[in-house]
Design an enzyme around this catalytic site. Structure first.
Site, mmCIF file in Angstrom:
data_model
loop_
_atom_site.group_PDB
_atom_site.id
_atom_site.type_symbol
_atom_site.label_atom_id
_atom_site.label_comp_id
_atom_site.label_asym_id
_atom_site.label_seq_id
_atom_site.Cartn_x
_atom_site.Cartn_y
_atom_site.Cartn_z
ATOM 1 N N GLU A 414 0.847 -1.197 0.000
ATOM 2 C CA GLU A 414 0.000 0.000 0.000
ATOM 3 C C GLU A 414 0.874 1.235 0.000
ATOM 4 O O GLU A 414 1.793 1.339 0.811
ATOM 5 C CB GLU A 414 -0.893 0.064 1.252
ATOM 6 C CG GLU A 414 -2.018 -0.910 1.260
ATOM 7 C CD GLU A 414 -2.912 -0.757 2.482
ATOM 8 O OE1 GLU A 414 -2.874 0.302 3.148
ATOM 9 O OE2 GLU A 414 -3.649 -1.697 2.776
HETATM 10 C C1 NOJ Z 1 -4.332 1.159 5.477
HETATM 11 C C2 NOJ Z 1 -5.489 0.215 5.276
HETATM 12 O O1 NOJ Z 1 -4.986 -1.078 5.122
HETATM 13 C C3 NOJ Z 1 -6.352 0.569 4.074
HETATM 14 O O2 NOJ Z 1 -7.476 -0.248 4.094
HETATM 15 C C4 NOJ Z 1 -6.703 2.030 4.068
HETATM 16 O O3 NOJ Z 1 -7.508 2.358 2.976
HETATM 17 C C5 NOJ Z 1 -5.405 2.829 4.062
HETATM 18 N N1 NOJ Z 1 -4.651 2.533 5.254
HETATM 19 C C6 NOJ Z 1 -5.635 4.334 4.012
HETATM 20 O O4 NOJ Z 1 -6.172 4.757 5.213
#
Ligand code: NOJ
Length: 585
Positions: A414
């Site tokens: 991410e």
């Molecule tokens: C981490 C989380 O895993 C994800 O679901 C979320 O959208 C992002 N942070 C942004 O807050």
């Protein structure tokens, strides 16, 4: 992600810092270097991500059970605007459309999560398996593979079956280890012939701290000072068990890998010449990423967590440390249970030493760390309150992972930036800047020798952003949530990310500037489309408003006037009858 209370503390500190030491504090002393033109190693994997509850919708369709997020989001006052993920992006019904978007982006991989209650409604495998849920993920996986997009699957992105929460207290209970293992085993059995990259948990820090310490996330418990540590302990054991299940039962046949996705902000000492700040910054990262990574790579919690929580627990009159401990057998069982590490990273903080009082009543994960978080007011923060763009922190975090855990194989799971809900601007120049700078810092980290194999932009679509509802948009694609069909529109960053992918990096300054210019040019067409759609829906709303007084008048007639008239008539008849009877007597 930071809880709100911590954010306000942060803001106060920013203010104090600005007022008291603006002149004597040198923000530029971190040399963040210039832009590095070059390419990523051949075979580097580019992707985008999502999670089940945030995008699928179909919360009660085709035999799915309830998750803790279904229940939590339906409680008033828990989520911004009382939004829910009930329909979200309707991803459940849009496999083909969404894989089409990924194809257009030329993604190498797509990261998504499997909803446990969609496969096993109560969470207990022996109760019932929902074949329609299996069918949905089969279709998604097959469609990805047909389009040469590698699926990367997360088994737990926060949506625990509600039944397990109600019956056992969720992750507070050790029995979750076996139930989760059975769920994972089912996934290996049904999907493992096609899935080669598995992640047990997504960001367990958030599950523990926001779910069981501050209560901002489902299940909304506020077990300050103890809840998060207990939950994390069980999650680490559950992760290890699932890794061993794969290792002994499936690896030889399926030849895949099992990792975990950990999130971590970078913590930079406020004063890099001050030993106390250096140690506080190290503690910040150890309490965040290290809390989970150290047991998984080295078999036990970071020494600094054991020392700080242990000492404070004694001062607070607890018989033992609030941080649970692993037995020698558990340590060797947990150590080394990671074939690759998923890293989720969004932002950075400056850290300074700050002693917190040791009162039992104020015991918490946050006070245990004895530090304060600060931000530089000049850091860009286009969307979420907690998310400042600090690209150089990413390179430092990646190098930290390399040096602490023996240079493991890393997939960035991410990384991305949000904007606020009301912003229907598809020309997201700031997101282009964020992706450009963060991926460039990742490239520098790779040149430093960090073993990063892939990058996942967060996220493919705008989606349900947990307690923030739909008020924060992380997507490369804009989703019109007011429209029942949830149409998707490309933001400018789609064009820019596409270029990074097709060049596998940054060829030269002129070209990269060109990409940016063209991306911003083409997005104006999408902006017009969206504006036209907005006009159409505004017109529809006006019509509804005109129509509404009529409807509400009719409602008033049926719901208030009719019953009132009836009651009055009955009363009048009764009075009239009594009058007649009296006269007869
Ligand atoms: C981490 C989380 O895993 C994800 O679901 C979320 O959208 C992002 N942070 C942004 O807050």
């Amino acid at each position: 992600m930071l809880p709100r209370c911590a954010i306000s503390v942060c803001h106060v500190f920013v203010l104090v810092l600005c007022l008291s030491s603006a002149e004597d504090f040198d923000w530029t002393k971190n040399d963040h270097g210039s832009f590095y033109y070059g390419t990523f190693p051949a075979g580097f994997s580019w992707g985008a991500g999502s999670s089940a509850y945030q995008t699928e919708g179909a919360w009660d369709k085709d035999g799915k059970g309830l998750s803790i997020w279904d229940v939590f989001s339906h409680k008033k006052g828990k989520i911004q605007q009382n939004d829910t993920g009930d329909s979200s992006c309707e991803g459940y019904h849009k496999i083909k459309d969404d894989v089409g978007l990924m194809k257009d982006l030329k993604l190498n991989h797509y990261r998504f999560s499997i909803s446990w209650p969609r496969l096993i409604p109560t969470g207990i495998k022996s109760d019932h398996i929902n074949e329609k849920g299996i069918q949905y993920y089969n279709e998604l996986i097959d469609h990805l593979l047909e389009n040469k997009i590698t699926p990367i699957v997360t088994l737990y992105h926060w949506d625990l079956p509600q039944f397990l929460q109600e019956r056992y207290g969720g992750w507070q209970n050790i029995s979750m280890v076996n139930h989760f293992n059975e769920f994972a085993n089912l996934c290996f059995e049904r999907f493992g012939n096609r899935i080669k990259y598995w992640m047990t948990f997504n960001n367990p820090w958030s599950v523990a701290v926001e779910g069981y310490e501050t209560g901002e996330h489902a299940p909304g418990l506020r077990l300050r000072g103890t809840g998060a540590y207990k939950v994390a302990h069980h999650i680490i054991k559950a992760h290890a068990k699932v890794w061993h299940t794969y290792d002994t039962q499936w690896r030889a046949k399926q030849k895949g890998m099992v990792g975990i996705s950990l999130s971590g902000d970078w913590g930079e000492p406020v004063d890099i010449t001050n030993q106390k700040d250096i140690e506080a910054a190290e503690r910040y990262v150890q309490f965040y990423l290290g809390w989970f990574a150290t047991p998984i790579f080295h078999g036990d919690y970071p020494q600094v967590m054991k020392d700080f929580i242990g000492r404070k627990s004694v001062q607070q009159g607890f018989g033992t440390s609030r941080l649970p401990s692993f037995s020698p057998q558990e340590k060797s069982y947990i150590k080394g249970t990671c074939d690759f590490l998923g890293v989720g990273h969004f932002t950075t903080r400056y850290i300074t030493q700050k002693n917190h009082p040791s009162a039992r009543s104020s015991s918490s994960y946050f006070t245990d760390r004895d530090l304060a978080e600060l931000v530089d007011p000049r850091w860009p923060d286009p969307g979420s309150e907690w998310l400042y763009s600090v690209p150089w922190g990413f390179r430092r975090l990646l190098n930290f992972v390399k040096s602490q855990y023996g240079n493991p194989m890393i997939y960035v799971t991410e990384n991305g930036v949000s904007e606020k809900m009301l912003c229907t601007e598809l020309c997201d120049d700031w997101r282009i800047q964020y992706f450009k700078d963060y991926t460039n810092e990742m490239l520098k980290a790779i040149k430093d020798g960090v073993n990063v194999k892939g990058y996942t932009a967060w996220s493919l679509l705008d989606k349900f952003e947990w307690d923030e509802g739909y008020s924060e948009r992380f997507g490369l694609y804009y989703v019109d949530f007011r429209n029942k069909n949830k149409p998707r529109y490309p933001k400018a960053s789609v064009q820019f990310y596409k270029r990074i992918i097709s060049s596998n990096g940054f060829p030269n300054q002129r070209e990269v500037e060109n990409w940016r210019r063209k991306a911003v040019e083409t997005c104006s067409t999408s902006n017009q489309l969206l504006a036209a759609e907005e006009q159409r829906s505004t017109a529809a709303n006006i019509l509804r408003l005109i129509h509404d007084p009529l409807t509400s008048h009719m409602e008033m007639v049926t719901e208030i006037v009719v019953p009132t008239v009836c009651t009055l008539s009955i009363l009048l008849s009764a009075v009239f009858l009594m009058f007649l009877l009296r006269r007869r007597n």
